[in-house]
Design a protein around this motif. Structure first.
Motif, PDB file in Angstrom:
ATOM      1  N   VAL A  95       0.812  -1.217   0.000  1.00  0.00           N
ATOM      2  CA  VAL A  95       0.000   0.000   0.000  1.00  0.00           C
ATOM      3  C   VAL A  95       0.847   1.269   0.000  1.00  0.00           C
ATOM      4  O   VAL A  95       0.358   2.340  -0.342  1.00  0.00           O
ATOM      5  CB  VAL A  95      -0.980   0.033   1.201  1.00  0.00           C
ATOM      6  CG1 VAL A  95      -1.957  -1.114   1.122  1.00  0.00           C
ATOM      7  CG2 VAL A  95      -0.236   0.022   2.531  1.00  0.00           C
ATOM      8  N   SER A  96       2.115   1.165   0.356  1.00  0.00           N
ATOM      9  CA  SER A  96       2.971   2.357   0.359  1.00  0.00           C
ATOM     10  C   SER A  96       3.303   2.815  -1.052  1.00  0.00           C
ATOM     11  O   SER A  96       3.610   3.994  -1.278  1.00  0.00           O
ATOM     12  CB  SER A  96       4.263   2.090   1.125  1.00  0.00           C
ATOM     13  OG  SER A  96       5.114   1.213   0.408  1.00  0.00           O
ATOM     14  N   GLU A  97       3.286   1.902  -1.999  1.00  0.00           N
ATOM     15  CA  GLU A  97       3.545   2.226  -3.411  1.00  0.00           C
ATOM     16  C   GLU A  97       4.816   3.051  -3.605  1.00  0.00           C
ATOM     17  O   GLU A  97       4.824   4.078  -4.285  1.00  0.00           O
ATOM     18  CB  GLU A  97       2.345   2.930  -4.045  1.00  0.00           C
ATOM     19  CG  GLU A  97       1.114   2.054  -4.103  1.00  0.00           C
ATOM     20  CD  GLU A  97       0.057   2.564  -5.052  1.00  0.00           C
ATOM     21  OE1 GLU A  97       0.037   3.782  -5.335  1.00  0.00           O
ATOM     22  OE2 GLU A  97      -0.746   1.747  -5.508  1.00  0.00           O
ATOM     23  N   GLY A  98       5.896   2.584  -2.999  1.00  0.00           N
ATOM     24  CA  GLY A  98       7.187   3.223  -3.211  1.00  0.00           C
ATOM     25  C   GLY A  98       7.438   4.469  -2.396  1.00  0.00           C
ATOM     26  O   GLY A  98       8.431   5.163  -2.616  1.00  0.00           O
ATOM     27  N   ASP A  99       6.559   4.779  -1.450  1.00  0.00           N
ATOM     28  CA  ASP A  99       6.672   5.980  -0.621  1.00  0.00           C
ATOM     29  C   ASP A  99       7.203   5.580   0.753  1.00  0.00           C
ATOM     30  O   ASP A  99       6.484   4.976   1.553  1.00  0.00           O
ATOM     31  CB  ASP A  99       5.298   6.641  -0.505  1.00  0.00           C
ATOM     32  CG  ASP A  99       5.325   7.964   0.257  1.00  0.00           C
ATOM     33  OD1 ASP A  99       6.192   8.132   1.128  1.00  0.00           O
ATOM     34  OD2 ASP A  99       4.467   8.815  -0.021  1.00  0.00           O
ATOM     35  N   ALA A 100       8.469   5.894   1.024  1.00  0.00           N
ATOM     36  CA  ALA A 100       9.091   5.491   2.285  1.00  0.00           C
ATOM     37  C   ALA A 100       8.393   6.123   3.485  1.00  0.00           C
ATOM     38  O   ALA A 100       8.194   5.470   4.516  1.00  0.00           O
ATOM     39  CB  ALA A 100      10.570   5.876   2.273  1.00  0.00           C
ATOM     40  N   ARG A 101       8.033   7.382   3.367  1.00  0.00           N
ATOM     41  CA  ARG A 101       7.364   8.064   4.473  1.00  0.00           C
ATOM     42  C   ARG A 101       6.040   7.385   4.811  1.00  0.00           C
ATOM     43  O   ARG A 101       5.721   7.149   5.979  1.00  0.00           O
ATOM     44  CB  ARG A 101       7.134   9.532   4.123  1.00  0.00           C
ATOM     45  CG  ARG A 101       6.610  10.382   5.287  1.00  0.00           C
ATOM     46  CD  ARG A 101       6.325  11.804   4.844  1.00  0.00           C
ATOM     47  NE  ARG A 101       7.496  12.452   4.301  1.00  0.00           N
ATOM     48  CZ  ARG A 101       7.671  12.748   3.023  1.00  0.00           C
ATOM     49  NH1 ARG A 101       6.718  12.453   2.139  1.00  0.00           N
ATOM     50  NH2 ARG A 101       8.766  13.341   2.604  1.00  0.00           N
ATOM     51  N   SER A 102       5.276   7.061   3.776  1.00  0.00           N
ATOM     52  CA  SER A 102       4.002   6.384   3.982  1.00  0.00           C
ATOM     53  C   SER A 102       4.194   5.030   4.649  1.00  0.00           C
ATOM     54  O   SER A 102       3.452   4.660   5.566  1.00  0.00           O
ATOM     55  CB  SER A 102       3.294   6.224   2.630  1.00  0.00           C
ATOM     56  OG  SER A 102       2.117   5.452   2.768  1.00  0.00           O
ATOM     57  N   ALA A 103       5.204   4.288   4.212  1.00  0.00           N
ATOM     58  CA  ALA A 103       5.454   2.960   4.778  1.00  0.00           C
ATOM     59  C   ALA A 103       5.843   3.042   6.250  1.00  0.00           C
ATOM     60  O   ALA A 103       5.348   2.273   7.089  1.00  0.00           O
ATOM     61  CB  ALA A 103       6.541   2.262   3.981  1.00  0.00           C
ATOM     62  N   LEU A 104       6.728   3.970   6.587  1.00  0.00           N
ATOM     63  CA  LEU A 104       7.179   4.097   7.979  1.00  0.00           C
ATOM     64  C   LEU A 104       6.057   4.623   8.876  1.00  0.00           C
ATOM     65  O   LEU A 104       5.938   4.202  10.037  1.00  0.00           O
ATOM     66  CB  LEU A 104       8.400   5.009   8.046  1.00  0.00           C
ATOM     67  CG  LEU A 104       9.683   4.398   7.459  1.00  0.00           C
ATOM     68  CD1 LEU A 104      10.753   5.461   7.259  1.00  0.00           C
ATOM     69  CD2 LEU A 104      10.204   3.276   8.360  1.00  0.00           C
ATOM     70  N   ASN A 105       5.238   5.526   8.350  1.00  0.00           N
ATOM     71  CA  ASN A 105       4.084   5.999   9.128  1.00  0.00           C
ATOM     72  C   ASN A 105       3.115   4.852   9.395  1.00  0.00           C
ATOM     73  O   ASN A 105       2.548   4.744  10.489  1.00  0.00           O
ATOM     74  CB  ASN A 105       3.363   7.120   8.382  1.00  0.00           C
ATOM     75  CG  ASN A 105       4.133   8.428   8.400  1.00  0.00           C
ATOM     76  OD1 ASN A 105       5.040   8.612   9.218  1.00  0.00           O
ATOM     77  ND2 ASN A 105       3.799   9.333   7.501  1.00  0.00           N
ATOM     78  N   ALA A 106       2.917   3.992   8.384  1.00  0.00           N
ATOM     79  CA  ALA A 106       2.020   2.851   8.552  1.00  0.00           C
ATOM     80  C   ALA A 106       2.568   1.882   9.590  1.00  0.00           C
ATOM     81  O   ALA A 106       1.826   1.361  10.436  1.00  0.00           O
ATOM     82  CB  ALA A 106       1.820   2.134   7.216  1.00  0.00           C
ATOM     83  N   LEU A 107       3.874   1.634   9.536  1.00  0.00           N
ATOM     84  CA  LEU A 107       4.505   0.744  10.519  1.00  0.00           C
ATOM     85  C   LEU A 107       4.353   1.309  11.925  1.00  0.00           C
ATOM     86  O   LEU A 107       4.001   0.578  12.870  1.00  0.00           O
ATOM     87  CB  LEU A 107       5.982   0.560  10.180  1.00  0.00           C
ATOM     88  CG  LEU A 107       6.803  -0.239  11.195  1.00  0.00           C
ATOM     89  CD1 LEU A 107       6.313  -1.679  11.269  1.00  0.00           C
ATOM     90  CD2 LEU A 107       8.294  -0.201  10.835  1.00  0.00           C
ATOM     91  N   GLU A 108       4.593   2.601  12.066  1.00  0.00           N
ATOM     92  CA  GLU A 108       4.494   3.227  13.385  1.00  0.00           C
ATOM     93  C   GLU A 108       3.067   3.129  13.932  1.00  0.00           C
ATOM     94  O   GLU A 108       2.856   2.813  15.118  1.00  0.00           O
ATOM     95  CB  GLU A 108       4.928   4.685  13.298  1.00  0.00           C
ATOM     96  CG  GLU A 108       4.987   5.392  14.643  1.00  0.00           C
ATOM     97  CD  GLU A 108       5.613   6.766  14.539  1.00  0.00           C
ATOM     98  OE1 GLU A 108       6.275   7.181  15.515  1.00  0.00           O
ATOM     99  OE2 GLU A 108       5.436   7.426  13.506  1.00  0.00           O
ATOM    100  N   ALA A 109       2.073   3.353  13.058  1.00  0.00           N
ATOM    101  CA  ALA A 109       0.677   3.251  13.488  1.00  0.00           C
ATOM    102  C   ALA A 109       0.326   1.824  13.867  1.00  0.00           C
ATOM    103  O   ALA A 109      -0.390   1.587  14.853  1.00  0.00           O
ATOM    104  CB  ALA A 109      -0.237   3.746  12.371  1.00  0.00           C
TER     105      ALA A 109
END
Length: 452
Positions: free
Chosen positions: A205-219
């Motif tokens: 779901v991050s589709e290549g967006d590191a910020r999105s992926a790390l925010n998702a992991l943190e949540a």
């Protein structure tokens, strides 16, 4: 560059995981190997601290501002950051003034990082130009939009453009695993584990967006309870799905991604791939594209790419335009899909498109002779006295409703405009035109029609 690299534990604790985990060196940087691998121009320039003015262009979360921050740590030059969203010309003048003063004091250059440089209007970009040109500042601009559309040509010509790509799944996995195990800036002190399916979901779901992926992991980690027996927080697929309930579509109706997606849609129809065409249609509509815009593209594609190979394509496309206006979304996606599939499956010919292009070229480049006398309007009083219409042969008075006569002065054109193909309905046009031109009359055409 304030805020990008927390310097003490207390400051770190208030930063999101994505901010804490920003790479601090080139060796920590993940992705963009095409421009940052050892020996590449950009990496060499950073390592030698001999940077030209540059524009970093790419989607969100791919490392543009992070690389600028790495440069800030590495360079011996002064580093100033500037947001095109929150700052204007007065603030820029202050930055320029500080840069000039510092250069007088110790000769140090200033690197000016402008985030979201596409938000600068023409006047703001013009105000920056002379200071880039005279070397007062070395510009590093970051943008998610195509700089060839959004940045003034004079400024663009004084900067090198580096294209950043979305991070691959493996890049995102590397960053997530690094965050899970990092005890200084990441989640390493929380004993976090993540199931494979959960990891794949976050990556997907991050589709290549590191910020999105790390925010998702943190949540996801924040939503996970510690197992009292193992003392480990295990992120399951269910928790990951709840933390990231909806994929973020990378689509800006006024930006570069908009044009790229539309281009993929049109090329898929032209390439006779209905599955791909419907996919790009769904992407556009899901991201909020105006269905009337899509309908207009269908009409253009029907005429340009299908043409007379299937004249019904234009009828179907126009019907989709009417349906969109009459029905509205979300149901309008159905006639749009129907027309998309029809155009993708239809036989193709761009002969009409090529014909008007050739005619346009001759109109612009060749001398335009007057309309031949026999073709001129003879309907008004006095026209016949001028000789208008004299010698005109009325095709309906001849067999097959055709008679050979000159409709276009030879000097007006460089060659044939319309060259029908062998595809679909257009093959009949080609056969008929060949029969007419060969015989010089419509008699053979009548015979051919009777035989068929």
């Amino acid at each position: 560059m304030p805020g990008l690299f927390p310097e003490n534990p207390e400051e770190m604790s208030h930063q999101p995981l994505a901010a804490r985990m920003r790479p601090r060196t080139l060796d920590e940087f993940v992705g963009q190997e095409q421009i940052l691998a050892p020996g590449t121009l950009l990496r060499t320039a950073i390592e030698k601290d001999e940077l030209p003015s540059m524009i970093f262009w790419g989607p969100a979360g791919c490392g543009k501002s992070t690389l600028a921050a790495v440069i800030a740590r590495h360079t011996k030059a002064r580093f100033e950051s500037f947001s095109a969203v929150t700052s204007g010309v007065p603030e820029m003048r202050k930055v320029i003034a500080r840069s000039r003063e510092q250069r007088k004091l110790d000769g140090r250059k200033t690197i000016l990082f402008v985030d979201e440089i596409h938000r600068f209007n023409k006047a703001q970009q013009d105000a920056l130009l002379p200071h880039v040109e005279d070397g007062t500042v070395i510009l590093i601009g970051a943008t998610t939009e195509n700089p060839y559309f959004e940045v003034n040509t004079p400024l663009l010509s004084r900067a090198r453009i580096f294209r950043f790509e979305p991070l691959s799944d493996e890049h995102i996995r590397t960053l997530l695993e690094r965050a899970i195990h990092d005890t200084e800036r990441g989640l390493g002190n929380e004993s976090v584990a993540i199931e494979d399916d959960a990891m794949r979901h976050v990556i997907d779901v991050s589709e290549g967006d590191a910020r999105s992926a790390l925010n998702a992991l943190e949540a996801a980690v924040a939503s996970t309870q510690i197992d009292p027996q193992t003392g480990v927080k295990t992120v399951t697929q269910k928790i990951a799905e709840e933390a990231v309930q909806k994929r973020v579509l990378k689509y800006d109706r006024n930006g570069d991604n908009h044009y790229d997606t539309v281009s993929a849609y049109i090329k898929s129809m032209r390439g006779s791939d209905p599955d791909a065409a419907v996919y790009w249609l769904a992407r556009m509509l899901a991201a909020g594209e105006d269905p009337k815009f899509v309908a207009r593209r269908l009409v253009i594609a029907a005429a340009e790419d299908v043409g007379n190979a299937d004249p019904m394509a234009l009828v179907v496309a126009n019907a989709a335009v009417q349906a969109v206006q009459f029905v509205g979304m979300p149901e309008a996606r159905i006639p749009l899909a129907q027309a998309t599939v029809y155009l993708a499956c239809a036989p193709k010919s761009n002969a009409s498109y090529m014909a008007i292009n050739r005619a346009d070229k001759d109109v612009m480049e060749r001398k335009g002779p007057p309309v031949p006398t026999h073709l001129r309007d003879s309907s008004y009083p006095g026209a016949k006295a001028l000789g208008h219409g004299k010698g005109y042969l009325y095709p309906h008075d001849f067999p097959g409703h055709y008679v050979e006569q000159e409709y276009l002065p030879p000097s007006a054109r460089s060659g044939p405009y319309y060259e029908p193909t062998e595809h679909g309905h257009e093959a009949k046009f080609k056969q008929r035109l060949e029969r007419l031109r060969k015989s010089g009359s419509g008699a053979d055409d009548i015979k051919a029609d009777e035989e068929s």
